[in-house]
Design an enzyme around this catalytic site. Structure first.
Site, mmCIF file in Angstrom:
data_model
loop_
_atom_site.group_PDB
_atom_site.id
_atom_site.type_symbol
_atom_site.label_atom_id
_atom_site.label_comp_id
_atom_site.label_asym_id
_atom_site.label_seq_id
_atom_site.Cartn_x
_atom_site.Cartn_y
_atom_site.Cartn_z
ATOM 1 N N TYR A 185 -4.521 10.854 -5.982
ATOM 2 C CA TYR A 185 -3.759 9.614 -6.117
ATOM 3 C C TYR A 185 -4.509 8.442 -5.492
ATOM 4 O O TYR A 185 -4.621 7.368 -6.091
ATOM 5 C CB TYR A 185 -2.391 9.792 -5.456
ATOM 6 C CG TYR A 185 -1.466 8.600 -5.600
ATOM 7 C CD1 TYR A 185 -0.767 8.384 -6.790
ATOM 8 C CD2 TYR A 185 -1.283 7.694 -4.558
ATOM 9 C CE1 TYR A 185 0.077 7.299 -6.930
ATOM 10 C CE2 TYR A 185 -0.433 6.615 -4.684
ATOM 11 C CZ TYR A 185 0.245 6.417 -5.872
ATOM 12 O OH TYR A 185 1.079 5.328 -6.002
ATOM 13 N N SER A 187 -1.258 0.302 -5.219
ATOM 14 C CA SER A 187 -0.521 1.039 -4.197
ATOM 15 C C SER A 187 -1.102 0.682 -2.847
ATOM 16 O O SER A 187 -2.277 0.303 -2.741
ATOM 17 C CB SER A 187 -0.641 2.550 -4.410
ATOM 18 O OG SER A 187 -0.090 3.269 -3.324
#
Length: 240
Positions: free
Chosen positions: A145, A132
């Site tokens: 996250y 990501s």
């Protein structure tokens, strides 16, 4: 003989788009996810192997990978996020849930794929981890996250090194603002580092699928260790 790929988190979003791209390209595709119905929707009548599996469960992961006669590519894609909040407002259970999928699940699937690729004949294969942009810059309130995606980068680097002896390549794709359910709120406005709420541009998820297909189609003596694919004008480069 067509090359084979297993895609985790194949029941929605990036996993679904990528699976359909590989099926259209003539690959042998195994779709892995926690529920059968979404996997069937992804396959949409196309020939695919459907594997119902929780990536956070070691026994289920080992059984799913053991069912494959061969594996050329793993797209290690399954991941979840938690509600944005300062770290002291994040329930410990939310952290444990994110880490179970995004860290333990990534590890277990990479472990199973590596073992299969190492022992099959001809030896070798490619593991593509879904990282990501959060592996480089976090969003506000995203500690679970963001931590998990930094762990994915560590996994990618380690597998890229350890895989050399076994003809196994490892790559990571860091994706920014692909239009999936997770990103549906971005065009409406999301918190920025300065506290403002601002709409962000998104890109079609099919661009991600095309990039993963390109990465997977390279010969094993070539690798793309880290690829960043993003909506051009999202706040990432420089000051956004």
């Amino acid at each position: 003989m067509s090359p084979t790929i297993l895609i985790t988190g194949a029941g929605a979003g990036i996993g679904r788009a990528t699976a359909r791209a590989f099926l259209a390209a003539g690959w042998e595709v195994a779709l892995l996810g926690r529920r059968l119905d979404p996997l069937q929707d992804t396959a949409a009548g196309m020939p695919a192997r459907l594997l119902v599996c929780d990536v956070g469960d070691a026994a289920q992961v080992d059984a799913a990978f053991a069912s494959l006669p061969r594996l050329d590519v793993l797209f290690n894609n399954a991941g979840i996020s938690a509600r944005a909040a300062p770290i002291d407002e994040i329930p410990v259970d939310d952290w444990l849930e994110v880490s179970r999928t995004n860290i333990t699940g990534m590890f277990l699937c990479a472990r199973a794929a590596f073992g299969l690729m190492r022992r099959q004949s001809p030896q070798g294969g490619r593991i593509i981890n879904n990282g990501s942009i959060s592996a480089h810059v976090p969003r506000p309130g995203s500690a679970p996250y963001t931590m998990s995606k930094h762990a994915v980068t560590g996994l990618t680097r380690t597998l890229g090194l350890d895989g050399r002896a076994f003809n196994i390549a490892c790559a990571q794709i860091d994706i920014g603002n692909a239009m999936t359910d997770m990103a549906a709120r971005f065009p409406k406005g999301v918190p920025q580092a300065n506290g403002d709420i601002r709409a962000e541009p998104v890109m079609d998820v099919d661009h991600v699928a095309a990039m993963v297909l390109h990465m997977a189609s390279l010969p094993l003596e070539v690798n793309t260790p880290f690829v960043t694919l993003m909506a051009r004008d999202m706040p990432y480069i420089g000051r956004g």
